[in-house]
Design a protein around this motif. Structure first.
Motif, PDB file in Angstrom:
ATOM      1  N   THR A 193       0.454  -1.351  -0.237  1.00  0.00           N
ATOM      2  CA  THR A 193      -0.108  -0.318  -0.031  1.00  0.00           C
ATOM      3  C   THR A 193       1.026   1.061  -0.357  1.00  0.00           C
ATOM      4  OG1 THR A 193      -2.256  -1.325   1.604  1.00  0.00           O
ATOM      5  CG2 THR A 193      -1.616   1.281   0.991  1.00  0.00           C
ATOM      6  N   SER A 194       0.908   2.169  -1.193  1.00  0.00           N
ATOM      7  CA  SER A 194       1.248   3.567  -0.824  1.00  0.00           C
ATOM      8  C   SER A 194       0.558   4.225  -1.027  1.00  0.00           C
ATOM      9  CB  SER A 194       1.829   3.163  -2.487  1.00  0.00           C
ATOM     10  OG  SER A 194       0.709   3.382  -3.614  1.00  0.00           O
ATOM     11  N   LEU A 195       1.186   5.848  -0.315  1.00  0.00           N
ATOM     12  CA  LEU A 195       0.628   6.589   0.193  1.00  0.00           C
ATOM     13  C   LEU A 195       1.457   7.554  -0.295  1.00  0.00           C
ATOM     14  CD1 LEU A 195      -0.264   5.911   4.553  1.00  0.00           C
ATOM     15  CD2 LEU A 195      -1.759   5.819   1.831  1.00  0.00           C
ATOM     16  N   THR A 196       0.623   8.975  -0.477  1.00  0.00           N
ATOM     17  CA  THR A 196       1.270  10.020  -0.669  1.00  0.00           C
ATOM     18  C   THR A 196       1.929  11.004   0.263  1.00  0.00           C
ATOM     19  OG1 THR A 196      -0.400  11.644  -0.553  1.00  0.00           O
ATOM     20  CG2 THR A 196      -0.409  10.904  -2.960  1.00  0.00           C
ATOM     21  N   GLU A 197       2.433  12.374   0.186  1.00  0.00           N
ATOM     22  CA  GLU A 197       3.422  13.179   1.073  1.00  0.00           C
ATOM     23  C   GLU A 197       2.268  13.237   2.131  1.00  0.00           C
ATOM     24  OE1 GLU A 197       6.351  13.915   3.225  1.00  0.00           O
ATOM     25  OE2 GLU A 197       6.551  13.406   1.130  1.00  0.00           O
ATOM     26  N   ALA A 198       1.240  13.718   0.896  1.00  0.00           N
ATOM     27  CA  ALA A 198      -0.024  14.600   2.313  1.00  0.00           C
ATOM     28  C   ALA A 198      -1.142  13.460   2.745  1.00  0.00           C
ATOM     29  CB  ALA A 198      -1.444  14.984   1.419  1.00  0.00           C
ATOM     30  N   GLY A 199       0.285  11.456   3.044  1.00  0.00           N
ATOM     31  CA  GLY A 199      -1.097  10.509   3.870  1.00  0.00           C
ATOM     32  C   GLY A 199      -2.248   9.971   3.002  1.00  0.00           C
ATOM     33  N   GLU A 200      -2.746  10.691   1.179  1.00  0.00           N
ATOM     34  CA  GLU A 200      -3.971  10.137   0.995  1.00  0.00           C
ATOM     35  C   GLU A 200      -2.910   8.850   0.123  1.00  0.00           C
ATOM     36  OE1 GLU A 200      -6.500  11.105   0.843  1.00  0.00           O
ATOM     37  OE2 GLU A 200      -6.054  13.073   2.906  1.00  0.00           O
ATOM     38  N   PRO A 201      -3.755   7.933  -0.350  1.00  0.00           N
ATOM     39  CA  PRO A 201      -4.621   6.731  -0.875  1.00  0.00           C
ATOM     40  C   PRO A 201      -3.581   7.577  -2.661  1.00  0.00           C
ATOM     41  CG  PRO A 201      -5.889   6.411   0.369  1.00  0.00           C
ATOM     42  CD  PRO A 201      -5.692   7.769   0.534  1.00  0.00           C
ATOM     43  N   THR A 202      -2.444   6.866  -3.597  1.00  0.00           N
ATOM     44  CA  THR A 202      -2.074   6.886  -4.786  1.00  0.00           C
ATOM     45  C   THR A 202      -2.889   6.117  -5.117  1.00  0.00           C
ATOM     46  OG1 THR A 202      -0.737   5.455  -4.398  1.00  0.00           O
ATOM     47  CG2 THR A 202       0.485   7.125  -3.872  1.00  0.00           C
ATOM     48  N   THR A 203      -2.896   6.332  -6.554  1.00  0.00           N
ATOM     49  CA  THR A 203      -3.774   5.886  -7.707  1.00  0.00           C
ATOM     50  C   THR A 203      -3.180   5.283  -8.745  1.00  0.00           C
ATOM     51  OG1 THR A 203      -5.417   7.616  -7.156  1.00  0.00           O
ATOM     52  CG2 THR A 203      -5.758   6.086  -9.356  1.00  0.00           C
TER      53      THR A 203
END
Length: 518
Positions: A193-203
């Protein structure tokens, strides 16, 4: 009739009632291990298919285990860790998604072996917390310099690699015959599972990777000396004397519970009884899953009708990995026991049934042949068993619910190939719900542990993605899909008895393939 909750709470808990519960009685320890412990570790190379291409990753599996145990004694792996080092090429996909952190849930298959008998256990839900991804273009020298100056960042290996360490609790194991028992890691599945710098899931937000050990390795994690069960009334052997001969392995799990398990359950029952003195009412008791949860494997085979096509397609034999007793609730006030378990299909490392080829008469006159593949999606299939304990036979109902996607390929119409493309499938997952009915005394019908027949219906949604050069979705939707939400496609599956990981030399191990029934 009204039941006095306080009186009901004093009744013995209904435990050995058949199905998964009978299996549970063979899994609870009869004695605590006093053997010395060993910190076991094995380093392996795994081949993993990443979007960038095939990659080999380094994996270190470790656990604390006893050096010896008695036959039938519960062995609980402690401080389990699966350390996976992902190379930079495998991480490139996540950099393209602007991901900042990567976490993982690992599922490791562990082969338990004693003598010439073995069974696979599933170490599931091992969790690695989010770790910072190396920055794009990071050089080995940069990492080394930072390591000298400030200490290497957590999770980062050399040359931009990333190490994720997954930990968690795993099922127990017990061996029924003496000898040298071994635990050896096998297949490994990673849910990344990968998240952005803002803590949101990537697409997209994640990636599932099924890995296998590369050939030519010694995968043994640990060896445990299994000694025969000792008669508690017999004198201890003198130095140099061997242990008494082991008792014969039982052909079926024995009813009832060993003393330590009964003591734990009696303590829970007494605690609930005391609480009910001030608050009479329903009295469910939930047994902690670590007491009874274990893994098993089996096969199932059967047929699924295609109502519109006036025919049936063979299903299986499907290999199934089962986690028993994830939740166990006894309600002696209501005289019921409810058990929740899980199952995943497994075909060549994929969560699906084996592809099957079938021929039907489309629209009643056109012979059509196609390969059908049922893929499992979402969480593991749920197994729920509801048992009524106030009758001598202990009747029970089992419901198995799986979410599936149907894919079609290799289609021929009247002997002429029809190019449906690589992604002809139902437009959304559908639920396949199967039910089985049985009783424990005497065992009859369907019981989770002993197998039997499960039946049910499914609604097949419309199709999409069919046709390489033309839109064939309407044709397959018209020929196969159920009208509206009507579930009119009958399915019957026959399950073989479970091969339980804690008893690899039992009568149902290795699991056998059942004959399908129409």
């Amino acid at each position: 009739m009204t039941v006095d909750a306080r009186a009901a709470a004093r009744r013995p808990i209904h435990w050995a009632v058949g199905g998964a519960l009978v299996v549970a009685t063979a899994l609870v320890p009869s004695a605590e291990s006093a053997a010395a412990e060993q910190k076991s570790e094995v380093s392996l190379r795994y081949a993993c298919p990443f979007p960038s291409g095939p990659e080999e990753v380094d994996v270190v599996v470790s656990a604390v285990l006893p050096t010896s145990a008695r036959t039938g004694e519960e062995i609980r792996p402690d401080r389990v860790a699966v350390e996976v080092t992902l190379p930079p090429t495998a991480l490139a996909r996540f950099a393209d998604l602007d991901a900042a952190t990567l976490s993982a849930v690992a599922r490791l298959t562990v082969r338990n072996t004693v003598g010439d008998r073995s069974a696979d256990a599933s170490w599931q839900n091992l969790t690695a917390p989010p770790a910072d991804l190396p920055t794009r273009g990071e050089e080995a020298g940069d990492g080394e310099a930072e390591g000298e100056a400030e200490g290497e960042a957590e999770g980062e290996g050399e040359s931009g690699a990333l190490t994720l360490t997954a930990t968690g609790d795993v099922p127990t194991v017990a061996f029924g015959s003496p000898g040298r028992a071994t635990l050896a890691p096998d297949a490994l599945t990673l849910a990344l599972t990968s998240l952005t710098e803002a803590g949101e899931p990537t697409t997209p937000p994640g990636l599932d990777v099924a890995c296998a050990p590369t050939p030519g390795q010694e995968p043994e994690l640990a060896a445990i000396a299994i000694r025969g069960a000792q008669d508690p009334t017999a004198p201890a052997p003198r130095p140099g004397e061997s242990d008494p001969a082991p008792e014969p392995t039982p052909t079926r799990p024995a009813e009832g519970l060993p003393p330590t398990a009964r003591e734990k359950i009696d303590a829970l029952t007494e605690k609930r009884r005391e609480a009910l003195e001030d608050d009479p009412g329903s009295c469910p008791i939930e047994i902690p899953p670590e007491w009874v949860m274990t893994t098993a494997e089996t096969y199932a085979a059967g047929y699924a009708n295609a109502a519109k096509l006036d025919g049936a397609a063979a299903l299986g034999p499907a290999f199934m990995k089962v986690v028993l007793n994830k939740r166990y609730i006894n309600d002696s006030c209501a005289s019921t026991v409810d058990v929740s378990s899980e199952v995943d299909f497994d075909y060549q490392g994929k969560r699906q049934l084996p592809p099957t080829k079938a021929t039907f008469l489309s629209y009643g006159f056109m012979p059509t042949t196609a390969t059908m593949t049922l893929e499992q999606v979402g969480p593991p299939a749920a197994i729920h068993t509801h048992t009524v304990t106030n009758t001598p036979t202990y009747p029970e109902e089992t419901t198995v619910t799986a979410r599936l996607v149907m894919r079609l390929s290799d289609v021929e119409v009247n002997g002429v190939p029809l190019d449906v493309g690589p992604d002809c499938r139902t437009e959304r997952p559908f639920e396949q719900v199967l039910k089985g009915y049985g009783q424990s005394y005497p065992p009859a019908g369907y019981l989770v542990a002993y197998g039997g027949s499960l039946t049910g219906y499914a609604h097949i949604p419309p199709f999409e993605g069919c046709g390489a050069t033309e839109d064939l979705d309407p044709i397959f939707t018209s020929a196969i899909s159920s009208p509206g939400k009507k579930a009119d496609n009958y399915t019957k599956m026959t399950q073989a008895p479970l091969c339980v990981a804690t008893n690899p030399e039992g009568p149902d191990c290795p699991p056998r393939v059942p004959g399908p029934e129409r």
